[in-house]
Design a protein around this motif. Structure first.
Motif, mmCIF file in Angstrom:
data_model
loop_
_atom_site.group_PDB
_atom_site.id
_atom_site.type_symbol
_atom_site.label_atom_id
_atom_site.label_comp_id
_atom_site.label_asym_id
_atom_site.label_seq_id
_atom_site.Cartn_x
_atom_site.Cartn_y
_atom_site.Cartn_z
ATOM 1 N N LEU A 157 36.964 42.259 53.534
ATOM 2 C CA LEU A 157 37.251 42.286 52.099
ATOM 3 C C LEU A 157 38.120 41.090 51.689
ATOM 4 O O LEU A 157 37.834 40.413 50.694
ATOM 5 N N LYS A 158 39.154 40.816 52.490
ATOM 6 C CA LYS A 158 40.041 39.691 52.148
ATOM 7 C C LYS A 158 39.266 38.375 52.148
ATOM 8 O O LYS A 158 39.436 37.542 51.264
ATOM 9 N N ARG A 159 38.401 38.204 53.143
ATOM 10 C CA ARG A 159 37.619 36.960 53.210
ATOM 11 C C ARG A 159 36.671 36.860 52.008
ATOM 12 O O ARG A 159 36.586 35.825 51.341
ATOM 13 N N GLU A 160 35.979 37.957 51.720
ATOM 14 C CA GLU A 160 35.019 37.936 50.618
ATOM 15 C C GLU A 160 35.701 37.638 49.281
ATOM 16 O O GLU A 160 35.186 36.883 48.462
ATOM 17 N N ILE A 161 36.860 38.257 49.055
ATOM 18 C CA ILE A 161 37.543 38.059 47.764
ATOM 19 C C ILE A 161 38.054 36.626 47.657
ATOM 20 O O ILE A 161 37.975 35.999 46.596
ATOM 21 N N GLN A 162 38.530 36.108 48.776
ATOM 22 C CA GLN A 162 38.968 34.703 48.783
ATOM 23 C C GLN A 162 37.783 33.795 48.444
ATOM 24 O O GLN A 162 37.891 32.893 47.611
ATOM 25 N N ASN A 170 32.449 50.503 51.921
ATOM 26 C CA ASN A 170 33.844 50.888 52.131
ATOM 27 C C ASN A 170 34.656 50.329 50.972
ATOM 28 O O ASN A 170 34.706 49.112 50.776
ATOM 29 N N VAL A 171 35.238 51.234 50.196
ATOM 30 C CA VAL A 171 35.861 50.809 48.935
ATOM 31 C C VAL A 171 37.387 50.902 49.045
ATOM 32 O O VAL A 171 37.919 51.951 49.435
ATOM 33 N N PHE A 172 38.055 49.805 48.678
ATOM 34 C CA PHE A 172 39.522 49.746 48.802
ATOM 35 C C PHE A 172 40.164 49.546 47.432
ATOM 36 O O PHE A 172 39.625 48.831 46.575
ATOM 37 N N TRP A 173 41.331 50.124 47.283
ATOM 38 C CA TRP A 173 42.114 49.942 46.057
ATOM 39 C C TRP A 173 43.057 48.762 46.277
ATOM 40 O O TRP A 173 43.828 48.740 47.245
ATOM 41 N N CYS A 174 42.966 47.799 45.397
ATOM 42 C CA CYS A 174 43.752 46.584 45.541
ATOM 43 C C CYS A 174 44.453 46.276 44.215
ATOM 44 O O CYS A 174 43.892 45.543 43.384
ATOM 45 N N PRO A 175 45.651 46.829 43.963
ATOM 46 C CA PRO A 175 46.356 46.494 42.733
ATOM 47 C C PRO A 175 46.584 44.982 42.663
ATOM 48 O O PRO A 175 46.842 44.333 43.683
ATOM 49 N N TRP A 176 46.442 44.450 41.478
ATOM 50 C CA TRP A 176 46.545 43.001 41.251
ATOM 51 C C TRP A 176 47.886 42.454 41.747
ATOM 52 O O TRP A 176 48.938 43.045 41.522
ATOM 53 N N GLN A 177 47.859 41.303 42.421
ATOM 54 C CA GLN A 177 49.096 40.665 42.903
ATOM 55 C C GLN A 177 49.396 39.423 42.061
ATOM 56 O O GLN A 177 50.228 39.431 41.183
ATOM 57 N N SER A 178 48.660 38.354 42.351
ATOM 58 C CA SER A 178 48.879 37.092 41.622
ATOM 59 C C SER A 178 47.670 36.180 41.857
ATOM 60 O O SER A 178 46.746 36.547 42.578
ATOM 61 N N GLY A 179 47.731 34.993 41.280
ATOM 62 C CA GLY A 179 46.660 34.005 41.497
ATOM 63 C C GLY A 179 45.713 33.945 40.311
ATOM 64 O O GLY A 179 45.590 34.905 39.549
ATOM 65 N N ARG A 180 45.071 32.783 40.171
ATOM 66 C CA ARG A 180 44.129 32.607 39.059
ATOM 67 C C ARG A 180 42.703 32.799 39.568
ATOM 68 O O ARG A 180 42.306 32.150 40.542
ATOM 69 N N GLY A 217 38.597 33.328 44.799
ATOM 70 C CA GLY A 217 39.630 32.306 45.037
ATOM 71 C C GLY A 217 41.038 32.864 45.007
ATOM 72 O O GLY A 217 41.991 32.129 44.733
ATOM 73 N N ILE A 218 41.203 34.153 45.253
ATOM 74 C CA ILE A 218 42.565 34.715 45.296
ATOM 75 C C ILE A 218 42.756 35.518 46.588
ATOM 76 O O ILE A 218 41.799 35.974 47.203
ATOM 77 N N ALA A 219 44.061 35.660 46.952
ATOM 78 C CA ALA A 219 44.383 36.523 48.094
ATOM 79 C C ALA A 219 44.696 37.909 47.530
ATOM 80 O O ALA A 219 45.280 38.021 46.451
ATOM 81 N N ILE A 220 44.279 38.945 48.226
ATOM 82 C CA ILE A 220 44.588 40.298 47.734
ATOM 83 C C ILE A 220 45.386 41.072 48.784
ATOM 84 O O ILE A 220 45.305 40.777 49.981
ATOM 85 N N ALA A 221 46.144 42.047 48.291
ATOM 86 C CA ALA A 221 46.799 42.986 49.187
ATOM 87 C C ALA A 221 46.070 44.315 49.024
ATOM 88 O O ALA A 221 45.799 44.744 47.903
ATOM 89 N N ILE A 222 45.732 44.917 50.154
ATOM 90 C CA ILE A 222 44.993 46.180 50.081
ATOM 91 C C ILE A 222 45.975 47.338 50.078
ATOM 92 O O ILE A 222 46.827 47.424 50.963
ATOM 93 N N SER A 223 45.873 48.198 49.090
ATOM 94 C CA SER A 223 46.789 49.333 49.023
ATOM 95 C C SER A 223 46.287 50.486 49.898
ATOM 96 O O SER A 223 47.004 50.976 50.749
ATOM 97 N N LYS A 224 45.051 50.896 49.682
ATOM 98 C CA LYS A 224 44.508 51.943 50.562
ATOM 99 C C LYS A 224 42.997 52.053 50.404
ATOM 100 O O LYS A 224 42.419 51.559 49.430
#
Ligand code: SF4
Length: 363
Positions: free
Chosen positions: A279-284, A312-322, A288-295
């Motif tokens: 998920l982190k790789r795909e979102i990047q 597989n679905v993850f909740w990722c509250p917004w962190q930062s980045g454009r 073009g942003i890094a995400i933190a996975i909550s659960k």
């Protein structure tokens, strides 16, 4: 094929049966080519009972071809949601626009013109010409193939193209000049309700006296079953990215698979990756942003015709980045309660349903 007398006997038996036993369908109450065309497109890959409510809703919203042509693609896709194979809806929409542009809004009544329209192949052209315009043109769908193969014991030693050719030729010879549309519909109806793939109801079949496979006691041998390709399994990680009560969604590119539909970002897991790493790789890559996975929120399984997906679905509250989304048509932050204004592929639609039922948990 058969003698002229044999042909007439088949035509009469089938039409008499159709007059007596045909199922009521809303598109059978009209000679207008537009609803007939819509029904034929919806019925490809989809059962009659599923199609009926979709057809009624469609005709209410898009009662004329011009109204359909003027509508937004998003609205058109929303009316198709749940029927699958969305290219059918996109093509119907584009074809309606083409008919307005090139044919003054009148559905063409020649094979050569119909076949130029997006989403219309030999089968649909034949159905429109025979049912709406009363032209003696053949149609061959899966049901007709089965009936004809059995009726004339057609076997071409498993060569699919030769078999197909024989069936179209046979259908062309059989379709009568009088009531060709009813005859074609009767053939399809017989295949759907009597000449079933397994355990055909030969005892009540109007064509039994003429049926060659039945005479030989070899009904189950026709048509020869086709080898089916194996079903692929794929595993996907997807992110529900939330920000101030809104969710991030993106629209798939118009030209590709499930084009124009909306989805949650994510992608296929590669071997040796964990679901989270994927998920982190795909979102990047996609945003073009890094995400933190909550659960992890849920695992969804869905079967399409050619593959099975585990989401597989993850909740990722917004962190930062454009966000720089480069692989989609467009993207949006959408309020939870507005998610169902958008059209999602079936597996993503399951996520939406769960979010709408319990979104307070994931704001
Ligand atoms: S007799 Fe049986 S096999 Fe032949 S067309 Fe009718 S249902 Fe099909």
């Amino acid at each position: 094929m058969t003698t002229i007398a044999g042909k007439r006997k088949i035509q009469k038996a089938l039409l008499d049966w159709f007059d007596r036993d045909q199922r009521a369908m809303p598109w059978r109450q009209t000679g207008n080519p537009y609803p007939i065309w819509v029904s034929e497109i919806m019925l490809q890959q989809t059962q009659v009972q599923t199609v009926i409510p979709y057809f009624r809703r469609w005709m209410k919203t898009f009662p004329t071809l011009r109204k359909l042509a003027r509508s937004r693609q998003e609205t058109v896709l929303k009316h198709w949601e749940g029927l699958g194979y969305y290219s059918r809806a996109r093509n119907l929409h584009r074809a309606a626009q083409q008919v307005v542009r090139k044919h003054q809004g009148k559905v063409p009544d020649t094979y050569e013109e119909l076949i130029q329209l997006p989403g219309i192949g030999r089968y649909t052209a034949g159905a429109i010409l025979s049912i709406a315009f009363g032209q003696p043109v053949p149609v061959v769908d899966g049901n007709v193939k089965r009936v004809l193969s059995r009726l004339f014991a057609i076997s071409t030693n498993g060569v699919p193209s030769a078999h197909e050719k024989r069936l179209w030729e046979t259908s062309a010879q059989l379709v009568p000049a009088n009531r060709p549309g009813d005859f074609n519909q009767a053939m399809m109806e017989l295949g759907a309700t009597v000449c079933l793939p397994k355990k055909p109801l030969c005892l009540v079949c109007p064509l039994q006296p003429s049926c060659e496979a039945r005479k030989r006691g070899e009904v189950e041998k026709f048509p020869k079953p086709r080898a089916r390709p194996g079903i692929k399994k794929i595993e996907v990680s997807a992110a529900v990215i939330t920000r101030n009560g809104k969710v991030f969604i993106q629209q798939r590119p118009h030209g590709g698979l499930m084009g124009g539909l909306w989805e949650f970002p994510g992608g296929k897991r590669q071997s040796k990756e964990t679901e989270e790493e994927c998920l982190k790789r795909e979102i990047q890559e996609e945003l073009g942003i890094a995400i933190a996975i909550s659960k992890k929120m849920m695992t969804i399984k869905h079967s399409y015709t050619q593959f099975r997906v585990t989401l597989n679905v993850f909740w990722c509250p917004w962190q930062s980045g454009r966000i720089r989304a480069t692989q989609c048509e467009q993207w949006k932050w959408v309020k939870y309660e507005n998610l169902d204004h958008y059209t999602f592929p079936a597996a993503n639609a399951k996520i939406v349903k769960i979010l709408l039922n319990g979104h307070g948990t994931f704001k």
